[in-house]
Design an enzyme around this catalytic site. Sequence first.
Site, PDB file in Angstrom:
ATOM      1  N   TYR A 158     -18.464  12.196 -11.158  1.00 30.06           N
ATOM      2  CA  TYR A 158     -18.193  13.857 -12.069  1.00 30.06           C
ATOM      3  C   TYR A 158     -17.292  14.438 -13.328  1.00 30.06           C
ATOM      4  CZ  TYR A 158     -22.168  14.455  -9.119  1.00 30.06           C
ATOM      5  OH  TYR A 158     -23.730  14.568  -8.253  1.00 30.06           O
ATOM      6  N   ARG A 163       0.658  -0.920  -0.188  1.00 34.35           N
ATOM      7  CA  ARG A 163       0.203  -0.427   0.095  1.00 34.35           C
ATOM      8  C   ARG A 163       0.999   0.903  -0.389  1.00 34.35           C
ATOM      9  NH1 ARG A 163      -5.317  -0.915   3.676  1.00 34.35           N
ATOM     10  NH2 ARG A 163      -5.898  -2.644   3.165  1.00 34.35           N
ATOM     11  N   HIS A 166      -7.561  -4.256  -7.465  1.00 36.46           N
ATOM     12  CA  HIS A 166      -7.121  -3.265  -6.622  1.00 36.46           C
ATOM     13  C   HIS A 166      -7.864  -3.734  -4.944  1.00 36.46           C
ATOM     14  CE1 HIS A 166      -5.129  -0.965  -4.230  1.00 36.46           C
ATOM     15  NE2 HIS A 166      -5.914  -0.262  -3.338  1.00 36.46           N
TER      16      HIS A 166
END
Length: 859
Positions: free
Chosen positions: A141, A52, A98
Amino acid sequence: MAFSVPETQKEQMSPADRTLPADIVERIEDVDVSAEMQGSYLEYAYSVIYARALPDARDGLKPVQRRILYMMSEMGLRPDRGHVKSARVTGEVMGKLHPHGDGAIYDALVRMAQDFTLRVPLIDGHGNFGSLDDGPAAARYTEARLAPVSLEMTADIDEDTVDFEPNYDSSQQEPAVLPSAIPNLLVNGASGIAVGMATNMAPHNLIEVVGAAKHLLENPDASLDDLMAYVPGPDLPGGGTIVGLAGIREAYETGRGSFRTRAKVRVEPITARKNGLTITELPYLVGPEKVIEKIKDGVNSKKLQGISDVTDLSDRQHGLRLVIGIKTGFNPEAVLEQLYKFTPLEDGFSINNVALVDGGPQTLGLRDLLRVYLDHRIEVVTRRSRFRLARRQERLHLVEGLLIAILDIDEVIQVIRTSEDSAEASGRLQSVFDLSQLQAEYILELRLRRLTKFSRIELETERDQLQAEIAELEAILASPARIRAVVADELDDVAERFGTPRRTLLTEAKASIASTGSKKATFTGPALEIADSPAIVYLSTTGRTVRVDLPEGAAAPAVAPRRSKHDAVLSSLVTTTRAEIGAVTNRGRLIRFSPVDLPVVPLNSIHLAAGARIAEYLGGLGKGERVLGIVSLAADAAPIALGTAQGVVKRVVPGNWPNRPDFEIIGLKAGDEVVGVAHAADDRELVFTASDAQLLHFSAAAVRPQGAAAGGMAGINLGKNAKVIGFFVVDPAAENVVVTVSVPLETLPGTDPGRGKVSAFGEFPGKGRATGGVRAHAFLKGEGMLSLAWVGPQPARAVASDGAARQLPETLAKRDGSGTPLDSVVTSVGTAVGAEAAVVAATAGAAELREESDPEALF
């Protein structure tokens, strides 16, 4: 581990538990809580560190970033195709590679698209991807696709260049690392917090990193100083100024260090009677709203004084622009020091270069980071070459079989027609024509339309091309030097296509008081101000500038016998630390600036190599615009003399300057440019040198001073196709020399050292203004122009384009001699530190400075 439940424990069970099957009951076991917690925590720490938080030192990517780029490449989101919703990318990455929250994936995608976070963004975002003060819009968006540079991150990934490993559920394969044709970790930096460790790496300039990588590739034993000659420091996306380089060197050596960054601020008039501070660049990841908030808090708490207002004039067309109004009667430089102390206009950055190397976290210096990346690229190129060699050998094998079949096509058809089935046909073809099984099967699948004369020519051409490519690939694989050359060439290619000029100015100037002492202390006013004391500003011929502070009673700097980089002085000026002076460019523009933030060098050891690049210090220079000299703006200074390439001369009376940060000091004709500038009192000589080796000098008194808007008057009468290559102001009483260098006409600039000559200036008779002058250099056969000419006091200092010292002829020659061959290319000539004393002292206005200290001490 199975075991029997004691009878006493069964008695304590509930009736429902007693009815459970025995195999279930027997799986209950006692576990030590501390051991279980320790083991679970270690597994968690391992996952955070390796999967990570920390980037791989090879491609500079964390697993989530690598998976985003790889999945977008698999989705075909290339730069030449349309954007897609970020939510779609996030979903594909989360579902296939993932298995974590979509928020973490989208945050990583956003960061790779922000040009204020990464030096070279990897994602081309469309929509609101956030700013330094605000977060991005939701993934539904915004839209995204790969940036052009990301194609280099995944280039050749399908040619066995990297290892693949199973994804989280073993349903797909994902790359363990990307090929990464750019040194992404150094260029874009990284940040992350793991368990027990963290990483924080600064961005750098791609061109500089590539230069250092190539140097290390060619010189494996290169020292840190050698590499820092290419990578002098970080290059932050938002620009700004890095103050102090000691911490950077420590970080490059040990992997840990720190430096301070300042905003780019300049003092300029807001109105005719009011000055302000204009901020155009901020420290790394500092937003304008945060700065404004801190300024307002400081004013309300009385920590900041002299500030009238703060206006944010930033827009998409002009970028960041914060204007801080200064109250009447307050010194802008002193107010700026307050801002450096109490606001994020000066900020710190701690470097902690922790990355994964061979599967483990390591703290790496600059040399180690470059070495790990280069080893990765060498492995990528080697594996790619082996893959391509195998594919081309396979294809050549099939092409050779086809050629055999086409040459004996009638017999091939007969063999096939007389065979019972395809297996028999394949066997007979192998035995009759000595073919392999692959070749035979390929021939059986041959279409009849390939049996033409044109197809045979195509196959022979392909065979020859394949043989050439195979030979080239075998030569590359057989030579480690060839592999390194391929790596270097590919690095050059990405630097040329994606590299940009440096944005962050590096300076050895001392950090402000913000780096020492508590920010909770109250500003004490004048104690923060820099004393306005006498100083000398030097500008080298290679564009580096420094400031030398002169203590009371200081003696003039002596002419140093040493030679070091950038030690040829183009222009120098006696001024004060906080005075406003001007830089004149070849476009005829005068730019106001203060030397207060220039790197300071000691009087007894002046090294111009420590100076800041004047173009970066000033900022706002146009393409092809360069600084030719620095001048005083004082009303009592001597007139400023300028000479242009078309032979125009002008003297400008100082004072009554336009109230603007920059303005035209001469009206240039179309195609003309300024070639030289200096202060020139009436007792000085103005000198023109032309490309056809004509030299003309006349008294400065012959040129009537004019205003800034005037276009000047005729200075030298030029011959056909000639132009002025040098304009100088000299003291006729000093020991001046003339340096000329001629080169053959047909050579490329900078390739032939040519012939150089040094002559006494006294041998050149003066002529009237607007005449042709006298010959200063005799051309040999094949020569026809001067590449360089310079006139000034002895000793003359010659340098190359990188500032390295170059040797000139030691003996004086006749004024119309042809010179002697030079050992190496000379790109510029200037005075030595201390030798320019007569010229500097000619600047009127320095008299007051001399009176404040020793009347005869300075010069």
